[in-house]
Design a protein around this motif. Structure first.
Motif, mmCIF file in Angstrom:
data_model
loop_
_atom_site.group_PDB
_atom_site.id
_atom_site.type_symbol
_atom_site.label_atom_id
_atom_site.label_comp_id
_atom_site.label_asym_id
_atom_site.label_seq_id
_atom_site.Cartn_x
_atom_site.Cartn_y
_atom_site.Cartn_z
ATOM 1 N N ASP A 1 -8.624 4.871 9.896
ATOM 2 C CA ASP A 1 -9.421 4.492 8.734
ATOM 3 C C ASP A 1 -8.557 3.727 7.733
ATOM 4 N N THR A 2 -9.130 2.724 7.090
ATOM 5 C CA THR A 2 -8.393 1.921 6.114
ATOM 6 C C THR A 2 -8.547 2.455 4.694
ATOM 7 N N HIS A 3 -9.438 3.419 4.498
ATOM 8 C CA HIS A 3 -9.652 3.984 3.165
ATOM 9 C C HIS A 3 -8.437 4.805 2.744
ATOM 10 N N ARG A 4 -8.110 4.738 1.444
ATOM 11 C CA ARG A 4 -7.077 5.584 0.884
ATOM 12 C C ARG A 4 -7.615 6.231 -0.394
ATOM 13 N N PRO A 5 -7.270 7.487 -0.645
ATOM 14 C CA PRO A 5 -6.371 8.381 0.077
ATOM 15 C C PRO A 5 -6.952 8.789 1.436
ATOM 16 N N LEU A 6 -6.054 9.045 2.403
ATOM 17 C CA LEU A 6 -6.478 9.384 3.757
ATOM 18 C C LEU A 6 -5.708 10.597 4.273
ATOM 19 N N MET A 7 -6.472 11.569 4.756
ATOM 20 C CA MET A 7 -5.896 12.728 5.432
ATOM 21 C C MET A 7 -6.384 12.727 6.873
ATOM 22 N N ILE A 8 -5.486 12.978 7.803
ATOM 23 C CA ILE A 8 -5.842 13.126 9.214
ATOM 24 C C ILE A 8 -5.915 14.613 9.537
ATOM 25 N N ALA A 9 -7.013 15.033 10.145
ATOM 26 C CA ALA A 9 -7.169 16.422 10.583
ATOM 27 C C ALA A 9 -7.189 16.431 12.104
ATOM 28 N N ALA A 10 -6.155 17.005 12.708
ATOM 29 C CA ALA A 10 -5.995 16.937 14.161
ATOM 30 C C ALA A 10 -5.850 18.318 14.774
ATOM 31 N N ILE B 1 -0.330 8.701 4.281
ATOM 32 C CA ILE B 1 -1.280 9.327 5.200
ATOM 33 C C ILE B 1 -0.730 10.697 5.570
ATOM 34 N N VAL B 2 -1.472 11.736 5.219
ATOM 35 C CA VAL B 2 -1.015 13.107 5.423
ATOM 36 C C VAL B 2 -1.745 13.713 6.618
ATOM 37 N N VAL B 3 -0.981 14.307 7.535
ATOM 38 C CA VAL B 3 -1.550 14.924 8.730
ATOM 39 C C VAL B 3 -1.637 16.433 8.533
ATOM 40 N N LEU B 4 -2.820 16.969 8.781
ATOM 41 C CA LEU B 4 -3.055 18.405 8.731
ATOM 42 C C LEU B 4 -3.451 18.884 10.121
ATOM 43 N N PHE B 5 -2.693 19.818 10.684
ATOM 44 C CA PHE B 5 -3.093 20.460 11.928
ATOM 45 C C PHE B 5 -3.999 21.625 11.551
ATOM 46 N N ALA B 6 -5.304 21.360 11.637
ATOM 47 C CA ALA B 6 -6.286 22.221 10.981
ATOM 48 C C ALA B 6 -6.506 23.572 11.656
ATOM 49 N N GLU B 7 -5.980 23.761 12.863
ATOM 50 C CA GLU B 7 -6.099 25.068 13.512
ATOM 51 C C GLU B 7 -5.112 26.070 12.918
#
Length: 275
Positions: free
Chosen positions: A62-71, A138-144
């Motif tokens: 995604d090009t939107h900011r702020p951006l968080m990735i939930a993986a 871009i902040v990555v969150l391992f949501a488990e």
């Protein structure tokens, strides 16, 4: 014998590559240079090649900011994989800080460590994540909240999305984009891993690291698919639990599709666009 020669060669090359980039990264961290955002991606791309990781992407960041990735999260290799496809920083539990090798690498990559048991410190750390998001990282969150065996997705924890809410005030659009991302390990040396072979690629919490790492190095080649889902806009009217379930549903659908070829409704799964 050939396998052991390869293992030694890979380890030596990774160490040399680390020693080459480490002084630059540490200096960038010390003075707050933006080079520290981008340099880890170069390190991880070389490390991925040396380890034999073949990364296939589907969809787009995604090009939107702020951006968080939930993986989803099944292995330490997830960090290398995601760092190869985007300039990211990670949220990790505080115990990771003290791990040998991985703890050092995490600190060098400016990971935010969360003390979940200490509520006061957690609030400060959530504010740090919010600041990173507001600055455009871009902040990555391992949501488990932990690692799985690679065959399934564990329930996502809605409490971990608090940083998205904290960053709303600094967002020029009044929202934070949270993008679901599924990581699926599918083949080893061109052969499907299958349900019983997939833990070879995964690293569940009770697995000892040294034999696991040796197994990966001996294997030589792993195919991993990274699927970018439909971003969810989080704003002041969003329900955190509902957003969490929506993101979890997308990740489950994309993960299932890559592992088992199960067709999902188009509203749940983005079309694949391999790069």
């Amino acid at each position: 014998m050939i396998a052991w020669i390869r293992i030694v060669a890979v380890l030596v090359l990774i160490v040399l590559w680390t020693l080459l980039l480490l002084p630059v990264q540490l200096t960038s961290n010390r003075f707050g240079w933006k080079l520290s955002w981008y340099l880890p991606r170069r390190w991880h791309r070389v490390a991925a090649r040396l380890l034999g990781l073949r990364i296939i992407t589907h969809g787009a960041l995604d090009t939107h900011r702020p951006l968080m990735i939930a993986a989803n999260h099944s292995s330490w290799k997830d960090i290398i994989v995601l760092s190869c496809v985007a300039d990211v920083v990670f949220i990790a539990k505080s115990e990771v800080r003290s791990w040998p090798v991985f703890g050092w690498l995490a600190r060098w990559q400016r990971t935010v460590f969360i003390e979940r048991e200490r509520r006061r410190q957690t609030g400060e750390q959530v504010s740090e994540v919010a600041k990173r998001l507001a600055d455009g990282e871009i902040v990555v969150l391992f949501a488990e909240g932990t690692t799985s065996d690679g065959n399934r997705i564990l329930d996502f924890k809605s409490s971990l999305f608090g940083a998205a809410a904290s960053a709303l005030g600094a967002s020029p659009t009044g929202s934070v984009s949270i993008q679901p991302v599924a990581i699926a390990y599918t083949h080893a040396n061109g052969v499907p891993l299958g349900r019983y072979g997939r833990p070879l690629a995964a690293w569940p919490g009770d697995t000892e690291l040294p034999p696991h790492l040796m197994g990966i190095l001996k294997e030589g080649a792993l195919d991993v698919h990274v699927c970018f889902g439909e971003p969810v806009r989080y704003d002041e009217n969003s329900n955190r639990k509902r957003v969490t379930r929506d993101i979890e549903r997308q990740v489950r659908a994309m993960h299932q599709h890559q592992l088992y070829g199960v067709d999902m409704p188009s509203s749940e799964l983005l079309p694949s666009q391999s790069e």
